[in-house]
Design a protein around this motif. Structure first.
Motif, PDB file in Angstrom:
ATOM      1  N   ASP A  42      37.769  20.984  32.498  1.00  0.00           N
ATOM      2  CA  ASP A  42      36.875  21.897  31.782  1.00  0.00           C
ATOM      3  C   ASP A  42      36.849  23.226  32.524  1.00  0.00           C
ATOM      4  N   GLY A  43      36.040  24.142  32.024  1.00  0.00           N
ATOM      5  CA  GLY A  43      35.988  25.458  32.633  1.00  0.00           C
ATOM      6  C   GLY A  43      35.550  25.425  34.085  1.00  0.00           C
ATOM      7  N   ASP A  44      34.577  24.568  34.403  1.00  0.00           N
ATOM      8  CA  ASP A  44      34.067  24.510  35.775  1.00  0.00           C
ATOM      9  C   ASP A  44      35.134  24.023  36.751  1.00  0.00           C
ATOM     10  N   SER A  45      35.854  22.977  36.381  1.00  0.00           N
ATOM     11  CA  SER A  45      36.876  22.453  37.286  1.00  0.00           C
ATOM     12  C   SER A  45      38.046  23.417  37.424  1.00  0.00           C
ATOM     13  N   PHE A  46      38.398  24.095  36.336  1.00  0.00           N
ATOM     14  CA  PHE A  46      39.462  25.099  36.391  1.00  0.00           C
ATOM     15  C   PHE A  46      39.040  26.254  37.303  1.00  0.00           C
ATOM     16  N   ALA A  47      37.794  26.696  37.174  1.00  0.00           N
ATOM     17  CA  ALA A  47      37.292  27.780  38.014  1.00  0.00           C
ATOM     18  C   ALA A  47      37.265  27.374  39.481  1.00  0.00           C
ATOM     19  N   ALA A  48      36.900  26.122  39.758  1.00  0.00           N
ATOM     20  CA  ALA A  48      36.871  25.639  41.138  1.00  0.00           C
ATOM     21  C   ALA A  48      38.276  25.649  41.734  1.00  0.00           C
ATOM     22  N   TRP A  49      39.257  25.256  40.930  1.00  0.00           N
ATOM     23  CA  TRP A  49      40.646  25.281  41.413  1.00  0.00           C
ATOM     24  C   TRP A  49      41.086  26.713  41.691  1.00  0.00           C
ATOM     25  N   LEU A  50      40.762  27.630  40.815  1.00  0.00           N
ATOM     26  CA  LEU A  50      41.155  29.025  40.992  1.00  0.00           C
ATOM     27  C   LEU A  50      40.507  29.638  42.230  1.00  0.00           C
ATOM     28  N   SER A  51      39.292  29.236  42.547  1.00  0.00           N
ATOM     29  CA  SER A  51      38.580  29.823  43.682  1.00  0.00           C
ATOM     30  C   SER A  51      39.275  29.532  45.008  1.00  0.00           C
ATOM     31  N   GLU A  52      40.138  28.521  45.026  1.00  0.00           N
ATOM     32  CA  GLU A  52      40.847  28.155  46.253  1.00  0.00           C
ATOM     33  C   GLU A  52      42.226  28.795  46.345  1.00  0.00           C
ATOM     34  N   ARG A  53      42.605  29.589  45.329  1.00  0.00           N
ATOM     35  CA  ARG A  53      43.949  30.156  45.307  1.00  0.00           C
ATOM     36  C   ARG A  53      43.855  31.670  45.101  1.00  0.00           C
ATOM     37  N   GLN A  54      44.138  32.408  46.157  1.00  0.00           N
ATOM     38  CA  GLN A  54      43.928  33.850  46.168  1.00  0.00           C
ATOM     39  C   GLN A  54      44.951  34.630  45.337  1.00  0.00           C
TER      40      GLN A  54
END
Length: 203
Positions: A42-54
């Motif tokens: 979902d959006g939250d899990s996708f956002a969490a993944w993105l937050s770890e990749r600069q």
């Protein structure tokens, strides 16, 4: 996503380049039934993944619809990588469908060429979620222009299909690990035993 400058030594095919790392990190977000969870659920899990990749430009507002688009793009890429390892799921109609999806995605996330004294690279000129998908497609495009592309594969052991760099000398690797290769061999062995031990009426 930078190309080598003229006269630079060719990269070692067994070295994981930044572009290969970007592609593999994106495709290896699937749940596989053996403990890996779905990172684009979902959006939250996708956002969490993105937050770890600069490399994607920092924090981004993500919706559930964006996560669905990410899953579709990822699954199309996994199918292409399965084709690199000769898997049946990466052939025929399934591969054609994946390639059509990727062709449709290209115009939605256009890329820009950035030229410097050290070389040139493709980059996404967009922001937000479109930048994310553009960055993935830029990495795929750069890899596809190199000898590394055919070595970026998806494991043939279902349901694993984990993306990996084939580091074998002849480029004939089929599985992401010896464990997956052993599982496939064991399943084939058991199938042969069942078929060989079946009564004639059951054959």
């Amino acid at each position: 996503m930078t190309t080598a400058a003229a006269g630079s030594p060719a990269p070692n095919p067994r070295t994981l380049t930044p572009t290969a790392e970007t592609v593999l990190a994106f495709v290896n977000t699937r749940a596989d039934g053996s403990g890996r969870r779905e990172l684009f659920a979902d959006g939250d899990s996708f956002a969490a993944w993105l937050s770890e990749r600069q490399e994607y430009g920092g924090e981004t507002v993500v919706t559930d619809a964006d996560a669905a688009v990410a899953r579709e793009l990822r699954d199309a890429l996994v199918t292409v990588l399965l084709a690199h390892s000769g898997d049946e799921d990466g052939q025929g109609e399934q591969l054609l469908h994946a390639e059509r999806h990727l062709r449709r995605a290209g115009p939605l996330y256009p890329l820009a060429t950035v030229v410097t004294a050290d070389g040139a690279e493709l980059a996404s000129p967009q922001t937000g979620v479109p930048r994310v998908f553009g960055t993935v497609l830029a990495a795929v495009t750069t890899l596809a222009q190199s000898s590394d592309w055919g070595r970026i594969k998806a494991c043939r052991n279902p349901p694993c299909h984990f993306g990996f760099l084939d580091r074998t000398r002849n480029g004939g690797g089929l599985y992401c690990s010896t464990g997956c290769g052993s599982q496939v061999s064991m399943r084939k062995h058991r199938r042969r035993q069942r078929n060989g031990g079946a009564a004639p009426s059951e054959a």
